[in-house]
Scaffold this active site. Structure first.
Site, PDB file in Angstrom:
ATOM      1  N   SER A   1      -7.960   1.567   1.878  1.00 61.52           N
ATOM      2  CA  SER A   1      -9.615   1.226   1.989  1.00 61.52           C
ATOM      3  C   SER A   1     -10.164   1.509   3.299  1.00 61.52           C
ATOM      4  O   SER A   1     -11.368   2.024   3.703  1.00 61.52           O
ATOM      5  CB  SER A   1      -9.554  -0.451   1.615  1.00 61.52           C
ATOM      6  OG  SER A   1      -8.637  -0.912   2.340  1.00 61.52           O
TER       7      SER A   1
ATOM      8  N   HIS B   1      -3.013  -0.806  -4.307  1.00 59.26           N
ATOM      9  CA  HIS B   1      -3.399  -1.304  -3.235  1.00 59.26           C
ATOM     10  C   HIS B   1      -4.061  -2.784  -3.290  1.00 59.26           C
ATOM     11  O   HIS B   1      -3.339  -3.430  -4.171  1.00 59.26           O
ATOM     12  CB  HIS B   1      -4.500  -0.490  -2.760  1.00 59.26           C
ATOM     13  CG  HIS B   1      -5.133  -0.593  -1.212  1.00 59.26           C
ATOM     14  ND1 HIS B   1      -4.463  -1.579  -0.357  1.00 59.26           N
ATOM     15  CD2 HIS B   1      -6.231  -0.060  -0.593  1.00 59.26           C
ATOM     16  CE1 HIS B   1      -5.324  -1.456   0.703  1.00 59.26           C
ATOM     17  NE2 HIS B   1      -6.352  -0.739   0.781  1.00 59.26           N
TER      18      HIS B   1
ATOM     19  N   HIS C   1       6.038  -1.687   0.437  1.00 58.37           N
ATOM     20  CA  HIS C   1       4.826  -1.231   1.250  1.00 58.37           C
ATOM     21  C   HIS C   1       5.076   0.229   1.759  1.00 58.37           C
ATOM     22  O   HIS C   1       6.078   0.541   2.041  1.00 58.37           O
ATOM     23  CB  HIS C   1       4.667  -2.188   2.532  1.00 58.37           C
ATOM     24  CG  HIS C   1       3.364  -2.026   3.165  1.00 58.37           C
ATOM     25  ND1 HIS C   1       3.004  -1.383   4.260  1.00 58.37           N
ATOM     26  CD2 HIS C   1       2.301  -3.062   3.007  1.00 58.37           C
ATOM     27  CE1 HIS C   1       1.887  -1.370   4.581  1.00 58.37           C
ATOM     28  NE2 HIS C   1       1.382  -2.493   3.823  1.00 58.37           N
TER      29      HIS C   1
ATOM     30  N   ARG D   1       1.949 -11.627   6.689  1.00 59.58           N
ATOM     31  CA  ARG D   1       0.714 -12.211   5.920  1.00 59.58           C
ATOM     32  C   ARG D   1       1.313 -13.084   4.807  1.00 59.58           C
ATOM     33  O   ARG D   1       0.597 -14.026   4.416  1.00 59.58           O
ATOM     34  CB  ARG D   1      -0.339 -11.330   5.479  1.00 59.58           C
ATOM     35  CG  ARG D   1      -0.960 -10.341   6.717  1.00 59.58           C
ATOM     36  CD  ARG D   1      -1.695  -9.215   6.436  1.00 59.58           C
ATOM     37  NE  ARG D   1      -0.904  -8.159   5.556  1.00 59.58           N
ATOM     38  CZ  ARG D   1      -1.310  -7.253   4.816  1.00 59.58           C
ATOM     39  NH1 ARG D   1      -2.838  -7.051   4.668  1.00 59.58           N
ATOM     40  NH2 ARG D   1      -0.478  -6.409   4.457  1.00 59.58           N
TER      41      ARG D   1
ATOM     42  N   ASP E   1       0.212  -9.442  -0.988  1.00 62.61           N
ATOM     43  CA  ASP E   1      -0.499  -9.696  -2.474  1.00 62.61           C
ATOM     44  C   ASP E   1       0.579 -10.526  -3.362  1.00 62.61           C
ATOM     45  O   ASP E   1       0.218 -11.202  -4.213  1.00 62.61           O
ATOM     46  CB  ASP E   1      -0.590  -8.565  -3.043  1.00 62.61           C
ATOM     47  CG  ASP E   1      -1.912  -7.443  -2.552  1.00 62.61           C
ATOM     48  OD1 ASP E   1      -2.802  -8.346  -1.967  1.00 62.61           O
ATOM     49  OD2 ASP E   1      -1.515  -6.463  -2.309  1.00 62.61           O
TER      50      ASP E   1
HETATM   51  N1  NMX Z   1       8.490  -1.826  -7.660  1.00 61.34           N
HETATM   52  C1  NMX Z   1       9.130  -0.655  -8.476  1.00 61.34           C
HETATM   53  N2  NMX Z   1       9.182   0.392  -7.710  1.00 61.34           N
HETATM   54  C2  NMX Z   1       8.774   0.604  -6.580  1.00 61.34           C
HETATM   55  C3  NMX Z   1       8.198  -0.657  -5.549  1.00 61.34           C
HETATM   56  C4  NMX Z   1       8.080  -1.713  -6.391  1.00 61.34           C
HETATM   57  N3  NMX Z   1       7.588  -3.047  -5.867  1.00 61.34           N
HETATM   58  N4  NMX Z   1       7.640  -0.209  -4.536  1.00 61.34           N
HETATM   59  C5  NMX Z   1       8.134   1.088  -4.251  1.00 61.34           C
HETATM   60  N5  NMX Z   1       8.793   1.445  -5.516  1.00 61.34           N
HETATM   61  C6  NMX Z   1       9.133   2.884  -5.887  1.00 61.34           C
HETATM   62  C7  NMX Z   1       8.035   3.903  -5.793  1.00 61.34           C
HETATM   63  O1  NMX Z   1       7.301   3.684  -6.902  1.00 61.34           O
HETATM   64  C8  NMX Z   1       8.864   5.174  -5.672  1.00 61.34           C
HETATM   65  O2  NMX Z   1       9.345   5.505  -6.833  1.00 61.34           O
HETATM   66  P1  NMX Z   1       9.195   7.128  -7.318  1.00 61.34           P
HETATM   67  O3  NMX Z   1       9.922   8.003  -6.395  1.00 61.34           O
HETATM   68  O4  NMX Z   1       9.774   6.999  -8.690  1.00 61.34           O
HETATM   69  O5  NMX Z   1       7.809   7.492  -7.393  1.00 61.34           O
HETATM   70  C9  NMX Z   1       9.923   4.825  -4.774  1.00 61.34           C
HETATM   71  O6  NMX Z   1      10.217   3.286  -4.909  1.00 61.34           O
HETATM   72  C10 NMX Z   1       9.800   4.897  -3.414  1.00 61.34           C
HETATM   73  O7  NMX Z   1       8.544   4.257  -2.778  1.00 61.34           O
HETATM   74  P2  NMX Z   1       8.246   3.983  -1.457  1.00 61.34           P
HETATM   75  O8  NMX Z   1       8.171   4.783  -0.302  1.00 61.34           O
HETATM   76  O9  NMX Z   1       9.279   2.586  -1.050  1.00 61.34           O
HETATM   77  O10 NMX Z   1       6.725   3.124  -1.523  1.00 61.34           O
HETATM   78  P3  NMX Z   1       5.557   3.846  -1.188  1.00 61.34           P
HETATM   79  O11 NMX Z   1       5.303   4.023  -0.184  1.00 61.34           O
HETATM   80  O12 NMX Z   1       5.435   5.213  -2.106  1.00 61.34           O
HETATM   81  O13 NMX Z   1       4.571   2.916  -2.150  1.00 61.34           O
HETATM   82  C11 NMX Z   1       3.408   0.823  -2.560  1.00 61.34           C
HETATM   83  C12 NMX Z   1       4.000   1.712  -1.360  1.00 61.34           C
HETATM   84  C13 NMX Z   1       3.111  -0.556  -1.951  1.00 61.34           C
HETATM   85  C14 NMX Z   1       2.569   1.613  -3.206  1.00 61.34           C
HETATM   86  C15 NMX Z   1       4.839   0.229  -3.761  1.00 61.34           C
HETATM   87  O14 NMX Z   1       5.846  -0.163  -2.866  1.00 61.34           O
HETATM   88  C16 NMX Z   1       4.185  -0.161  -4.647  1.00 61.34           C
HETATM   89  O15 NMX Z   1       3.917   0.290  -5.626  1.00 61.34           O
HETATM   90  N6  NMX Z   1       4.586  -1.552  -4.659  1.00 61.34           N
HETATM   91  C17 NMX Z   1       3.932  -2.552  -5.649  1.00 61.34           C
HETATM   92  C18 NMX Z   1       2.457  -2.365  -5.967  1.00 61.34           C
HETATM   93  C19 NMX Z   1       1.916  -3.483  -4.495  1.00 61.34           C
HETATM   94  O16 NMX Z   1       2.418  -4.658  -4.404  1.00 61.34           O
HETATM   95  N7  NMX Z   1       0.737  -2.881  -3.849  1.00 61.34           N
HETATM   96  C20 NMX Z   1       0.349  -3.693  -2.936  1.00 61.34           C
HETATM   97  C21 NMX Z   1       0.489  -3.172  -1.282  1.00 61.34           C
HETATM   98  C22 NMX Z   1      -0.112  -3.986  -0.352  1.00 61.34           C
HETATM   99  N8  NMX Z   1      -1.816  -3.777  -0.465  1.00 61.34           N
HETATM  100  O17 NMX Z   1      -2.307  -4.945  -0.563  1.00 61.34           O
HETATM  101  O18 NMX Z   1      -2.332  -2.992  -0.646  1.00 61.34           O
HETATM  102  C1  MLT Z   2      -3.391  -3.356   3.310  1.00 62.92           C
HETATM  103  O1  MLT Z   2      -3.468  -4.579   3.720  1.00 62.92           O
HETATM  104  O2  MLT Z   2      -4.128  -2.561   3.470  1.00 62.92           O
HETATM  105  C2  MLT Z   2      -1.923  -3.122   2.683  1.00 62.92           C
HETATM  106  O3  MLT Z   2      -1.116  -4.058   3.013  1.00 62.92           O
HETATM  107  C3  MLT Z   2      -1.822  -1.703   2.428  1.00 62.92           C
HETATM  108  C4  MLT Z   2      -1.337  -1.044   3.694  1.00 62.92           C
HETATM  109  O4  MLT Z   2      -1.481  -1.413   4.607  1.00 62.92           O
HETATM  110  O5  MLT Z   2      -0.879   0.209   3.363  1.00 62.92           O
END
Ligand code: NMX
Ligand code: MLT
Length: 471
Positions: free
Chosen positions: A306, A336, A382, A391, A437
């Site tokens: 964002s 996100h 994350h 948070r 979240d």
């Molecule tokens: N559940 C399952 N798999 C996960 C999760 C999770 N919570 N977090 C990371 N992974 C997987 C990810 O999909 C990736 O798999 P692949 O190699 O098969 O594509 C692998 O672990 C490595 O990912 P990371 O490097 O640890 O995480 P990345 O930086 O790519 O993504 C998020 C960060 C936040 C997108 C990821 O942790 C996620 O999808 N979390 C769940 C959704 C979530 O809670 N999002 C909110 C973030 C905060 N916000 O408010 O924005």
């Molecule tokens: C945010 O507050 O924007 C989320 O934690 C996602 C991020 O910082 O990458």
């Protein structure tokens, strides 16, 4: 992301007159007009940027690997961001202050209460903690209160925006509605008008400031209208001039009367959530929750979707309405901001299958089943953080103080026990700990705001404070 201060530190020997150049955290003044406070700083800030470019312009910030490019600029310092700084181990600092420090230092609506976002806005925009006149001069000067007034004066939303909202397809997601409403406001952009009239570039900040404040001022009314239209039959509730910005958001979403905490205690926690739901969201606890919620979601450095999208679009000199909408379309993604909605959806699936008294073993099975079906566990992980999100901890603290026996709070605490171990066992998740979240929906549910599809709108209203302060 990098702050100008860090960039300067990298390319200059330490000990040179950094503070003078940076110009932040200097002598406190008692200016209460936010624009005047900005006007006093902007020329110095413009000079600082010019100097940064001159001195450090050719310096490389690092290499970019194929992996990082495929990951969408993962870990590449590619944007200047000064309002907040994200440390993987410690979490976010807003203008140098951690979340617990903000809870302690920012002004609150009541003695010892939760911080109000107006104080944070002052801090983000000026770089200085808002102050109260300790000399008790008449009238008492309070910078955060002055921001509350500024926002109140500009909070009226034009009728045509409500019409746009009413005319949308009834199934339009609340986040899509938010984007449409902000775009409808764009017709009043001062920056767009001034640009057309040929404003000098050194003055851009003024109409950008005006647009940003106008937009922030109107967002609670817009969000409440989306909520009332989507879930409560469309009858809108007027703002209460006695309430601050975040409390008014809560008030306009519901607000039929106050429920004393003694009554809430008498009828027990589940009953409390239900009564609060029936009565609206004027309960003092709910107002405090909304103040805290709107404070802590505001900013998370510039690398998240964002913030990045807002600034990417803003770099084309698209006005704040257009660029903020870009940020909100990104926040609407399930990886996100929409994750707060997904967490509740997921928890409700668990409850539907096993009930509220879920055991640790049952929870483990559910988490594994989610992973095996190719989905993520929402609320965990994350891109930058490598520890529990402060948070999350802050919201868990609020829950412990205000709803210690609430079953959903206990369920989320159980998740904290179960999920990280499992994510570690997958061998690929870099951060197995909960993010912001994972906990926010529990607080909203407790006060009766049960419509999870709306949650990301509340995140978006708060995010405006951060992404528009960076300017
Ligand atoms: N559940 C399952 N798999 C996960 C999760 C999770 N919570 N977090 C990371 N992974 C997987 C990810 O999909 C990736 O798999 P692949 O190699 O098969 O594509 C692998 O672990 C490595 O990912 P990371 O490097 O640890 O995480 P990345 O930086 O790519 O993504 C998020 C960060 C936040 C997108 C990821 O942790 C996620 O999808 N979390 C769940 C959704 C979530 O809670 N999002 C909110 C973030 C905060 N916000 O408010 O924005
Ligand atoms: C945010 O507050 O924007 C989320 O934690 C996602 C991020 O910082 O990458």
């Amino acid at each position: 992301m990098r702050s100008a201060k860090r960039l300067l530190q990298q390319c200059r020997p330490l000990g040179t007159q950094l503070e003078e150049v940076v110009g932040l955290g200097g002598v406190r003044t008692m200016i209460t007009d936010l624009k005047a406070a900005m006007a006093a700083k902007i020329p110095k800030e413009q000079e600082r940027l010019r100097e940064l470019r001159k001195e450090c312009g050719p310096k490389a910030l690092g290499a970019c690997t194929v992996e990082q490019a495929i990951g969408g600029m993962r870990g590449i310092p590619a944007m200047l961001w000064e309002t907040s700084l994200l440390d993987p181990e410690e979490g976010i600092r807003f203008r140098g202050h951690t979340i617990p420090e903000l809870e302690e230092k920012l002004p609150s609506a009541k003695e010892g209460g939760e911080p109000i976002p107006e104080g944070l806005l002052w801090l983000l925009m000026t770089g200085e903690m808002p102050t109260v006149d300790q000399a008790k001069a008449m009238p008492t000067v309070d910078q955060a209160k002055a921001v509350t007034e500024l926002l109140r004066e500009r909070s009226k939303v034009p009728d045509h925006v409500f019409k746009v909202l009413r005319d949308l397809h009834p199934n339009t997601h609340p986040m899509t509605q938010l984007c449409q409403a902000v775009l409808a406001l764009q017709v009043d952009s001062k920056f767009a008008a001034d640009y057309r009239a040929g404003i000098h570039k050194s003055k851009y900040w003024e109409p950008v400031f005006e647009d940003s404040i106008n937009l922030i001022a109107k967002l609670p009314t817009i969000a409440a209208a989306i909520y009332r239209n989507t879930y409560k039959g469309g009858e809108l509730i007027e703002a209460d001039p006695k309430l601050d910005w975040a409390a008014n958001l809560s008030h306009m979403m519901g607000g039929f009367g106050r429920v004393s905490s003694r009554t809430l205690n008498k009828i027990g926690v589940d009953g409390a959530a239900n009564l609060s739901h029936m009565m609206g969201y004027d309960d003092e606890g709910c107002l405090e929750m909304m103040r805290l919620y709107q404070t802590i979601h505001a900013d998370h450095e510039g690398g998240n979707v964002s913030a990045h999208a807002t600034h990417l679009v803003g770099s084309a000199l698209s006005d704040p309405y257009l660029s903020f909408t870009a940020g909100m379309t990104g926040l609407a993604g399930p990886l996100h901001g929409l994750a707060n909605q997904e967490v509740l959806r997921w928890l409700n699936e668990v409850r539907a299958e096993v009930g509220d008294n879920v055991t640790k073993e049952q929870m483990k099975e559910f988490v594994w089943a989610t992973l095996k079906s190719g989905k993520v566990v929402p609320g965990f992980g994350h891109a930058v953080l490598r520890k529990t999100d402060p948070r999350y901890t802050c919201q868990a603290g609020f829950a412990a103080r205000n709803m210690p026996d609430y079953p959903l709070y206990k369920l989320v605490a159980l998740l904290y026990d179960v999920v990280p171990d499992i994510l570690i066992q997958t061998g690929k998740v870099k951060n197995p700990w909960p993010n912001v979240d994972a906990h926010s929906g529990v607080l909203l549910q407790y006060y009766g705001i049960t419509e999870e599809n709306f949650y990301t709108v509340l995140f978006g209203v708060s995010r405006a404070l951060g992404v528009l302060s960076q300017g």
